[in-house]
Motif scaffolding. Sequence first.
Motif, PDB file in Angstrom:
ATOM      1  N   LEU A  27       0.988  -1.180   0.070  1.00 41.12           N
ATOM      2  CA  LEU A  27       0.033   0.085   0.136  1.00 41.12           C
ATOM      3  C   LEU A  27       0.793   1.237  -0.027  1.00 41.12           C
ATOM      4  CD1 LEU A  27      -2.880  -1.247   2.621  1.00 41.12           C
ATOM      5  CD2 LEU A  27      -3.282  -0.443   0.112  1.00 41.12           C
ATOM      6  N   ALA A  28       0.453   2.051  -0.887  1.00 39.42           N
ATOM      7  CA  ALA A  28       1.267   3.430  -1.103  1.00 39.42           C
ATOM      8  C   ALA A  28       0.410   4.480  -0.091  1.00 39.42           C
ATOM      9  CB  ALA A  28       1.456   4.135  -2.332  1.00 39.42           C
ATOM     10  N   TYR A  29       0.926   5.304   0.771  1.00 41.20           N
ATOM     11  CA  TYR A  29       0.074   6.241   1.376  1.00 41.20           C
ATOM     12  C   TYR A  29       0.875   7.288   1.860  1.00 41.20           C
ATOM     13  CZ  TYR A  29       2.687   4.553   5.564  1.00 41.20           C
ATOM     14  OH  TYR A  29       3.669   3.794   6.421  1.00 41.20           O
ATOM     15  N   LEU A  30       0.292   8.357   2.733  1.00 40.47           N
ATOM     16  CA  LEU A  30       1.079   9.678   3.146  1.00 40.47           C
ATOM     17  C   LEU A  30       1.374   9.547   4.345  1.00 40.47           C
ATOM     18  CD1 LEU A  30      -1.249  12.224   1.426  1.00 40.47           C
ATOM     19  CD2 LEU A  30       0.943  11.035   0.417  1.00 40.47           C
ATOM     20  N   GLN A  31       2.709   9.570   4.730  1.00 42.05           N
ATOM     21  CA  GLN A  31       3.106   9.593   6.022  1.00 42.05           C
ATOM     22  C   GLN A  31       3.369  10.959   6.810  1.00 42.05           C
ATOM     23  OE1 GLN A  31       7.197   8.348   7.915  1.00 42.05           O
ATOM     24  NE2 GLN A  31       6.030   6.586   7.843  1.00 42.05           N
ATOM     25  N   GLY A  32       2.694  11.408   7.732  1.00 40.52           N
ATOM     26  CA  GLY A  32       2.945  12.928   8.382  1.00 40.52           C
ATOM     27  C   GLY A  32       4.033  13.101   9.351  1.00 40.52           C
ATOM     28  N   ASP A  33       3.995  14.148   9.743  1.00 39.79           N
ATOM     29  CA  ASP A  33       4.723  14.750  10.731  1.00 39.79           C
ATOM     30  C   ASP A  33       4.438  14.401  12.152  1.00 39.79           C
ATOM     31  OD1 ASP A  33       7.034  16.105   9.426  1.00 39.79           O
ATOM     32  OD2 ASP A  33       5.442  17.643   9.095  1.00 39.79           O
ATOM     33  N   ASP A  34       5.220  14.459  13.181  1.00 40.33           N
ATOM     34  CA  ASP A  34       4.803  14.399  14.824  1.00 40.33           C
ATOM     35  C   ASP A  34       3.491  15.020  14.945  1.00 40.33           C
ATOM     36  OD1 ASP A  34       4.680  15.021  17.402  1.00 40.33           O
ATOM     37  OD2 ASP A  34       6.949  14.463  17.518  1.00 40.33           O
ATOM     38  N   TYR A  84       0.437  19.298  14.022  1.00 36.94           N
ATOM     39  CA  TYR A  84      -0.875  19.155  13.371  1.00 36.94           C
ATOM     40  C   TYR A  84      -0.946  20.176  12.443  1.00 36.94           C
ATOM     41  CZ  TYR A  84      -5.922  19.583  13.152  1.00 36.94           C
ATOM     42  OH  TYR A  84      -7.302  20.083  12.783  1.00 36.94           O
ATOM     43  N   ALA A  85      -0.856  21.445  12.627  1.00 36.63           N
ATOM     44  CA  ALA A  85      -1.023  22.554  11.890  1.00 36.63           C
ATOM     45  C   ALA A  85      -0.182  22.805  10.742  1.00 36.63           C
ATOM     46  CB  ALA A  85      -1.323  23.986  12.692  1.00 36.63           C
ATOM     47  N   TYR A  86       1.161  22.006  10.846  1.00 38.70           N
ATOM     48  CA  TYR A  86       2.280  22.327  10.178  1.00 38.70           C
ATOM     49  C   TYR A  86       2.724  21.262   9.172  1.00 38.70           C
ATOM     50  CZ  TYR A  86       1.899  25.809  13.677  1.00 38.70           C
ATOM     51  OH  TYR A  86       1.283  26.887  14.545  1.00 38.70           O
ATOM     52  N   ASN A  87       1.607  20.208   9.137  1.00 32.75           N
ATOM     53  CA  ASN A  87       2.085  19.179   8.833  1.00 32.75           C
ATOM     54  C   ASN A  87       2.726  18.864   7.242  1.00 32.75           C
ATOM     55  OD1 ASN A  87       2.101  15.868   8.946  1.00 32.75           O
ATOM     56  ND2 ASN A  87       0.530  16.092   7.246  1.00 32.75           N
ATOM     57  N   GLN A  88       3.691  18.073   6.998  1.00 42.50           N
ATOM     58  CA  GLN A  88       4.333  17.916   5.629  1.00 42.50           C
ATOM     59  C   GLN A  88       4.297  16.715   5.408  1.00 42.50           C
ATOM     60  OE1 GLN A  88       7.510  20.389   3.936  1.00 42.50           O
ATOM     61  NE2 GLN A  88       8.655  18.259   3.894  1.00 42.50           N
ATOM     62  N   ASN A  89       3.441  15.912   4.498  1.00 45.25           N
ATOM     63  CA  ASN A  89       3.198  14.684   4.014  1.00 45.25           C
ATOM     64  C   ASN A  89       4.527  13.898   3.337  1.00 45.25           C
ATOM     65  OD1 ASN A  89       1.000  13.847   5.447  1.00 45.25           O
ATOM     66  ND2 ASN A  89      -0.231  14.913   3.709  1.00 45.25           N
ATOM     67  N   ARG A  90       4.753  12.769   3.608  1.00 46.42           N
ATOM     68  CA  ARG A  90       5.970  12.091   2.632  1.00 46.42           C
ATOM     69  C   ARG A  90       5.096  10.862   2.285  1.00 46.42           C
ATOM     70  NH1 ARG A  90      10.637  11.127   6.964  1.00 46.42           N
ATOM     71  NH2 ARG A  90       8.683  10.547   8.215  1.00 46.42           N
ATOM     72  N   LEU A  91       5.829  10.313   0.938  1.00 49.79           N
ATOM     73  CA  LEU A  91       5.361   9.196   0.238  1.00 49.79           C
ATOM     74  C   LEU A  91       5.841   8.175   0.907  1.00 49.79           C
ATOM     75  CD1 LEU A  91       3.678   7.733  -1.873  1.00 49.79           C
ATOM     76  CD2 LEU A  91       5.594   8.389  -3.459  1.00 49.79           C
ATOM     77  N   ALA A  92       5.240   7.164   1.343  1.00 45.23           N
ATOM     78  CA  ALA A  92       5.660   6.065   1.906  1.00 45.23           C
ATOM     79  C   ALA A  92       4.872   4.584   1.355  1.00 45.23           C
ATOM     80  CB  ALA A  92       5.502   5.822   3.545  1.00 45.23           C
ATOM     81  N   ILE A  93       5.540   3.450   1.503  1.00 46.43           N
ATOM     82  CA  ILE A  93       4.919   2.207   1.050  1.00 46.43           C
ATOM     83  C   ILE A  93       5.046   1.286   2.165  1.00 46.43           C
ATOM     84  CG2 ILE A  93       5.004   2.457  -1.367  1.00 46.43           C
ATOM     85  CD1 ILE A  93       7.287   0.645  -1.588  1.00 46.43           C
TER      86      ILE A  93
END
Length: 681
Positions: free
Chosen positions: A285-292, A296-305
């Motif tokens: 599954l490919a999905y988006l991994q967020g920050d700590d 919450y208000a400043y999240n930058q998503n990374r691509l993960a599998i």
Amino acid sequence: MRSRNDARLLFTLILFLTPGATHAQGKRPLNLDDLASLREVTDPQRSPDGQWVAYVVTSSDFAKDKKDADVWMVSWNGRRQVRLTSSPDSEENPRWSPDGRYLAFTASRGEEDEKKKGDQVWLLDRSGGEAQKLTQVKGDVSEYAWSPDGKRLVLAVDDPDPNEVTKKEEGKPETKPPIVIDRYHFKQDKLGYLGARRTHLYLFDMERRAIEALTSGVWDEAAPEWSPDGQWIAFTSRRGPDPDRSSNTDIWVVEAKAGATPRQVTASTNPDGGRPAWSPDGKFLAYLQGDDPRFYAYNQNRLAIVPVEGGTPTVLTGSLDRSVSSPDWSADGKAVFFLVEDDRAQYVARMPASGGAIEPLTVGRRVVRELSLGADGHAAVLAATANTPFEVYALEGTGGQLRKLSAHNDGWLEKVQLATVEDFTTRAKDGTVVNGLLFKPPSFTPGTTYPTLLNIHGGPNGQDEHAFDFEGQWLAANGYVVLQVNYPGGAGRGSKYQKAIFADWGHLEVVDLLAGVDHAVAQGIADPARLGIGGWSYGGILTNYTIATDPRFKAAVSGASSSLQTTMYGVDQYIVQYEAELGPPWKNPEGWTKVSYPFFHADRIKTPTLFLCGEKDFNVPIAGVEQMYQALRSLNVDTQLVIYPGQFHTLTTPSYLRDRLQRYVAWYDKYLKPKAATPTH
């Protein structure tokens, strides 16, 4: 803090014009009647055979004072464009059946009592005939997806509001029962007081027209996606002893049968979400991994599998300091496609599923959104460049080869003279690079200073990009230079840039906003004696911070804003962020007082300010503007408060949208246009 979706008014389209492009012969100035001509194009969906793209077109009906959305489709060669729905009710979320014979959509049609029950799935047979109502679920169908064999649907259904009176009993008054609340996060804009309402997954059998529950409990489920073999459904959910107290979502899978127990796939302490995408072989599954979660208000998503059976995820974009979205797999499973949010732009990219180099597939100062990938490796997207609003495009190959498919705004654009929009870069006093956009009115003459408006985006986790919004163009059409300055806390400049304002609101942002104004003044464009400022949501909050810091602005517009932040605790919808970022007010009174700077320094504000808000706003509740209005009225600063009845955080009623724009210009004109533009030499 404030969602990007709240940052801009009306339709967000694309426009990037070169200097002089707006001086075409025969074009007329923009006016508010043009609101009725604009079309918002969204949600492109390629058909299974790749020959058609279905999508949604939304318009404003000022006669009925409502918006209307309809489903259209366009052939892949662009030669045929067909309107599929034309009812007075909105139809959205078009999705093709796997064999391409049917096109489903969601709509709330019928009598008023029927509409109150929420959206249901409707079905169009491409061989002809009227759309037929497919589901009759108790609740609102917010999402759905076809099974690979086309025999079932998975539905995400919002629980019905138990307090909604749907039928009057004879001889009894329509009195709603008391609202009983026992949740930590108990209110949400548009939804109101949440009570025990949740969103759960259901299976719908196409042949039997039967529905059965797939999930239950005190959790919400979202973004359901079928496995390639149709045996499993992946989804996102935030689970734990009290899911309301956390923003940490995870990816789950459940066997596609009633009574099955969901299995957790990701277990990161960071939020894992987006729409999970199955690899063609069903193993990953490919999905988006967020920050700590603190950010919450400043999240930058990374691509993960991650392996479907569980295990350690692989982060593919760990070295890319930009937020990504919309992952999807190539047909052979060897590559993953996704969108990248970059400085004032957004592009499509591809990279090997095993890791490696990221390959941009579109280039230039444009925004590309809503990727719908076909088995042939080509995609339907929303995109625009130069002077073209958002339309459906075909993305074929690399190097930004976009081929236009729809043309809903072309006729309007041929008639209207628009502002020239340019990039600018400067430095703040602390040395920080500040980027933004500058709108020059169609009548702009070099060597002349103009009344200038600092128009601030919301969020803060968003950005001003090469995207045309009617508000900026309308202000420029009225003779104003418009500055859109990207500030710390926003997107497109990396994780450190986003998190720079953590627990320190209104400080670094104001430094950069003022740097943009100083730049326009130094360039001989902005008249320093005729400066205005305004914004909505976090843009309104920053307006309050700025006018309490710098008295140079002669007029301000503050929409859906707050300043006495302690009073927002338990009143708005951001309780999870507040306690993670600032802590409870009784534990950190100094921090809460610090971020309430504009209210406690209201006596420093000399700028005449117009405050506006939706009556039912639970995002930034109306108390925020009422408090600042009362403070300035007490201080005898010229001010006015405008409340839009029945409106939430984002105004949707066309007449109110028009009224707001009229009030903006009238307020700015009153204070910034006492004289004509002054030559600088």
